[in-house]
Design an enzyme around this catalytic site. Structure first.
Site, PDB file in Angstrom:
ATOM      1  N   GLY A   6      54.968  31.961  30.851  1.00 22.16           N
ATOM      2  CA  GLY A   6      55.379  32.271  32.224  1.00 22.16           C
ATOM      3  C   GLY A   6      54.632  31.384  33.203  1.00 22.16           C
ATOM      4  O   GLY A   6      54.257  30.250  32.883  1.00 22.16           O
ATOM      5  N   GLY A  65      50.900  30.746  31.977  1.00 22.99           N
ATOM      6  CA  GLY A  65      50.892  30.016  30.704  1.00 22.99           C
ATOM      7  C   GLY A  65      51.331  28.564  30.884  1.00 22.99           C
ATOM      8  O   GLY A  65      50.675  27.632  30.390  1.00 22.99           O
ATOM      9  N   ASP A  80      56.116  32.179  23.407  1.00 19.35           N
ATOM     10  CA  ASP A  80      56.629  33.276  24.223  1.00 19.35           C
ATOM     11  C   ASP A  80      57.618  34.072  23.377  1.00 19.35           C
ATOM     12  O   ASP A  80      58.134  33.566  22.380  1.00 19.35           O
ATOM     13  CB  ASP A  80      57.324  32.738  25.488  1.00 19.35           C
ATOM     14  CG  ASP A  80      57.370  33.757  26.620  1.00 19.35           C
ATOM     15  OD1 ASP A  80      56.599  33.627  27.592  1.00 19.35           O
ATOM     16  OD2 ASP A  80      58.195  34.702  26.527  1.00 19.35           O
ATOM     17  N   ARG A  83      46.494  46.537  39.284  1.00 20.36           N
ATOM     18  CA  ARG A  83      46.383  45.918  37.958  1.00 20.36           C
ATOM     19  C   ARG A  83      46.424  46.999  36.876  1.00 20.36           C
ATOM     20  O   ARG A  83      46.962  46.795  35.794  1.00 20.36           O
ATOM     21  CB  ARG A  83      45.091  45.117  37.854  1.00 20.36           C
ATOM     22  CG  ARG A  83      45.056  43.902  38.764  1.00 20.36           C
ATOM     23  CD  ARG A  83      43.729  43.177  38.670  1.00 20.36           C
ATOM     24  NE  ARG A  83      43.698  41.972  39.486  1.00 20.36           N
ATOM     25  CZ  ARG A  83      43.289  41.935  40.758  1.00 20.36           C
ATOM     26  NH1 ARG A  83      42.892  43.038  41.358  1.00 20.36           N
ATOM     27  NH2 ARG A  83      43.289  40.792  41.420  1.00 20.36           N
ATOM     28  N   ASN A 129      50.915  46.345  28.790  1.00 14.58           N
ATOM     29  CA  ASN A 129      50.200  45.120  28.415  1.00 14.58           C
ATOM     30  C   ASN A 129      49.253  45.350  27.234  1.00 14.58           C
ATOM     31  O   ASN A 129      48.997  44.426  26.453  1.00 14.58           O
ATOM     32  CB  ASN A 129      49.465  44.541  29.627  1.00 14.58           C
ATOM     33  CG  ASN A 129      50.439  43.851  30.581  1.00 14.58           C
ATOM     34  OD1 ASN A 129      51.617  43.718  30.264  1.00 14.58           O
ATOM     35  ND2 ASN A 129      49.960  43.432  31.727  1.00 14.58           N
ATOM     36  N   THR A 165      45.570  38.253  30.702  1.00 16.95           N
ATOM     37  CA  THR A 165      46.461  39.381  31.016  1.00 16.95           C
ATOM     38  C   THR A 165      45.704  40.534  31.684  1.00 16.95           C
ATOM     39  O   THR A 165      44.601  40.880  31.284  1.00 16.95           O
ATOM     40  CB  THR A 165      47.114  39.883  29.704  1.00 16.95           C
ATOM     41  OG1 THR A 165      47.692  38.774  29.032  1.00 16.95           O
ATOM     42  CG2 THR A 165      48.173  40.940  29.969  1.00 16.95           C
ATOM     43  N   ASN A 166      46.348  41.142  32.667  1.00 15.97           N
ATOM     44  CA  ASN A 166      45.768  42.285  33.390  1.00 15.97           C
ATOM     45  C   ASN A 166      46.192  43.627  32.808  1.00 15.97           C
ATOM     46  O   ASN A 166      47.243  43.684  32.177  1.00 15.97           O
ATOM     47  CB  ASN A 166      46.227  42.239  34.861  1.00 15.97           C
ATOM     48  CG  ASN A 166      45.288  41.420  35.715  1.00 15.97           C
ATOM     49  OD1 ASN A 166      44.088  41.442  35.532  1.00 15.97           O
ATOM     50  ND2 ASN A 166      45.860  40.700  36.673  1.00 15.97           N
ATOM     51  N   ASP A 173      37.688  34.753  40.704  1.00 18.12           N
ATOM     52  CA  ASP A 173      37.167  35.512  41.845  1.00 18.12           C
ATOM     53  C   ASP A 173      36.138  34.690  42.624  1.00 18.12           C
ATOM     54  O   ASP A 173      36.146  34.674  43.851  1.00 18.12           O
ATOM     55  CB  ASP A 173      36.534  36.831  41.365  1.00 18.12           C
ATOM     56  CG  ASP A 173      37.573  37.778  40.781  1.00 18.12           C
ATOM     57  OD1 ASP A 173      38.735  37.717  41.224  1.00 18.12           O
ATOM     58  OD2 ASP A 173      37.230  38.573  39.891  1.00 18.12           O
ATOM     59  N   ARG A 181      37.835  31.997  44.631  1.00 15.60           N
ATOM     60  CA  ARG A 181      38.408  32.524  45.881  1.00 15.60           C
ATOM     61  C   ARG A 181      37.317  32.672  46.945  1.00 15.60           C
ATOM     62  O   ARG A 181      37.492  32.262  48.099  1.00 15.60           O
ATOM     63  CB  ARG A 181      39.076  33.882  45.604  1.00 15.60           C
ATOM     64  CG  ARG A 181      40.398  33.719  44.875  1.00 15.60           C
ATOM     65  CD  ARG A 181      41.057  35.040  44.535  1.00 15.60           C
ATOM     66  NE  ARG A 181      42.400  34.788  44.001  1.00 15.60           N
ATOM     67  CZ  ARG A 181      43.035  35.582  43.164  1.00 15.60           C
ATOM     68  NH1 ARG A 181      42.479  36.701  42.751  1.00 15.60           N
ATOM     69  NH2 ARG A 181      44.251  35.269  42.749  1.00 15.60           N
ATOM     70  N   HIS A 223      37.529  42.964  37.667  1.00 18.91           N
ATOM     71  CA  HIS A 223      38.513  42.166  38.380  1.00 18.91           C
ATOM     72  C   HIS A 223      39.383  43.136  39.160  1.00 18.91           C
ATOM     73  O   HIS A 223      40.348  43.659  38.657  1.00 18.91           O
ATOM     74  CB  HIS A 223      39.327  41.389  37.346  1.00 18.91           C
ATOM     75  CG  HIS A 223      40.317  40.460  37.958  1.00 18.91           C
ATOM     76  ND1 HIS A 223      40.000  39.593  38.968  1.00 18.91           N
ATOM     77  CD2 HIS A 223      41.614  40.249  37.681  1.00 18.91           C
ATOM     78  CE1 HIS A 223      41.070  38.888  39.280  1.00 18.91           C
ATOM     79  NE2 HIS A 223      42.067  39.271  38.527  1.00 18.91           N
TER      80      HIS A 223
END
Ligand SMILES: NC(=O)c1ccc[n+]([C@@H]2O[C@H](COP(=O)([O-])OP(=O)(O)OC[C@H]3O[C@@H](n4cnc5c(N)ncnc54)[C@H](O)[C@@H]3O)[C@@H](O)[C@H]2O)c1
Length: 311
Positions: free
Chosen positions: A11, A14, A33, A88, A95, A119-120, A148, A151, A175
C-alpha cells in the site's frame, strides 16, 4: 552478496519503503500483498524508475512468500490504516490477525531475518510479531519513535527557521496520545530548546507532535501518513544493513529497563547488524517516569486483549 529486504503490504507505506530502499540502493526488494496484481504492478513501476534515477536494485512484486526466502530484513506494513475519527487502537483485532499470519509466513521463509513492524497500533503489533515469530527480542523492532521525533524536529526547525539537521529531539514511548516528547533533552546543536522557544509555544509544538498522525489523517480523509513513516523505517533498515549502529528511538521489548517488564515500549536503542544491540536507559524525572509508565500501561492493555484472544 546482495542484501534483500521484503516489504509486506504494497500500500502507501509499503510502496514508499520500496522506493526509499531502491533510491538508497540498500538492497533488492520483494513487495508482497494479498491483493493480486498490486505488488506486481508497483514492483514493475519502481523497477522501471531505476534507469531514470540511477539505482541498480532488483524489485519484484508477488503474492507468494516463497519469493521472500532468505531476506535480511522484513518490513511489515500490511493492515488497515486509520480513517478520520478512528484511533490507532480501533485497528487492534483486525491488524492483529493480519500481522500474526504474515509473521508466521515470514519466519518460515526467512528464519534469520530482522523484522521491522510499522502496522498500527504499533506497540501492540510489534509485540504480536515478537510472540508469533519466536525470534529473540533483538530481531523484532517497531517503528514509531523515528517518525515521532522527525515530526518534533520538523516543527522545531520550522519555528526557529533553522536546518532540521541541527535539531536533536528525544521522544519516548507509545505511538499515540501518550507519547512523551522530552523537551528537557532536546536541543539545537547543543542549545537547549527551553533557551530558544517560549514555554507556551513549546507546549503547543509538543501537542502538535502528539497529534501529528491525526493532523495528516484529517487532511487526507482516506488514510494516514506514508512518506515520513516509510522514510523512518528505511533509516532503521539502513542502520542495520550497514551496521551503522545509529542510536534511534525504537519500539522494543523491555525486560526490567525503566522498571518495565514484558512490554514493547519506545526507547533509544543502538541499531546494528544484530538488530537491537543496546537499549539506553535515560535518567528520567519522576514526572517523565510516570508518563512512561502510563504509556506502557496503555500498550499492556492492548496486548492483554490480544493475549486473551490467543488463549
Ligand atoms: N508505525 C507508524 O508510525 C505508522 C505510521 C503511519 C501508518 N501506520 C500504519 O501502517 C499500516 C499501513 O498503512 P498504509 O497507509 O500503507 O495502508 P494501505 O491501506 O495503503 O496499505 C496496506 C496494505 O496492506 C495490504 N494487506 C492487508 N492485509 C494483508 C495481508 N494479510 N498480507 C499482505 N498484505 C496485506 C493491503 O492490501 C494494502 O495494500 C496501517 O496499519 C497504518 O495505521 C503506522
Amino acid at each position: 552478496m546482495r542484501k534483500k529486504i521484503t516489504v509486506v503490504g504494497a500500500g502507501n507505506i509499503g510502496a514508499n519503503c520500496a522506493m526509499w530502499i531502491a533510491s538508497k540502493e540498500l538492497a533488492d526488494v520483494v513487495l508482497v500483498d494479498v491483493v493480486e496484481g498490486i505488488p506486481q504492478g508497483k514492483g514493475l513501476d519502481l523497477l522501471q524508475s531505476g534507469p531514470v534515477n540511477g539505482y541498480d536494485v532488483r524489485i519484484t512484486g508477488t503474492n507468494d512468500y516463497a519469493a521472500t526466502a532468505d531476506s535480511d530484513i522484513v518490513i511489515i506494513t500490511a493492515g488497515l490504516a486509520r480513517k478520520p475519527g478512528m484511533s490507532r487502537d480501533d485497528l487492534l483485532l483486525t491488524n492483529y490477525s493480519i500481522v500474526k499470519g504474515i509473521t508466521t509466513e515470514v519466519v518460515k521463509h526467512s528464519p534469520d531475518c530482522i523484522i521491522i513492524v510499522i502496522t498500527n497500533p504499533l506497540d501492540a503489533m510489534a509485540q504480536t510479531a515478537y510472540m508469533a515469530s519466536g525470534f529473540p527480542k533483538q530481531r523484532v523492532i517497531g517503528m514509531a519513535g523515528v517518525l515521532d521525533s522527525a515530526r518534533f524536529r520538523a516543527f522545531i526547525a520550522e519555528e526557529l527557521q533553522v536546518s532540521v539537521e541541527n535539531v536533536t529531539a528525544v521522544v519516548l514511548v507509545g505511538h499515540g496520545d501518550t507519547m512523551v516528547p522530552l523537551v528537557r533533552l532536546s536541543n539545537v546543536t547543543g542549545i537547549p530548546l527551553t533557551d530558544l522557544i517560549a514555554p507556551e509555544k513549546l507546549a503547543a509544538i509538543v501537542k502538535r507532535t502528539q497529534n501529528g498522525g491525526a493532523e495528516i489523517v484529517k487532511c487526507l480523509k482516506t488514510g494516514s501518513a506514508y512518506y515520513a513513516p516509510s522514510a523512518a523505517a528505511v533509516e532503521m533498515a539502513e542502520s542495520i544493513l550497514k551496521d551503522k549502529k545509529k542510536v534511534l528511538p525504537c519500539c522494543v521489548l523491555l525486560e526490567g529497563e525503566y522498571g518495565i517488564n514484558g512490554t514493547f515500549v519506545g526507547v533509544p536503542c543502538k541499531l546494528g547488524a544484530k538488530g537491537v544491540e543496546k537499549i539506553y536507559e535515560l535518567k528520567l524525572t519522576a514526572e517523565e517516569t510516570a508518563a512512561l509508565h502510563k504509556s506502557a500501561g496503555a500498550v499492556k492493555e492492548l496486548v492483554d486483549v490480544i493475549k486473551k484472544k490467543n488463549a
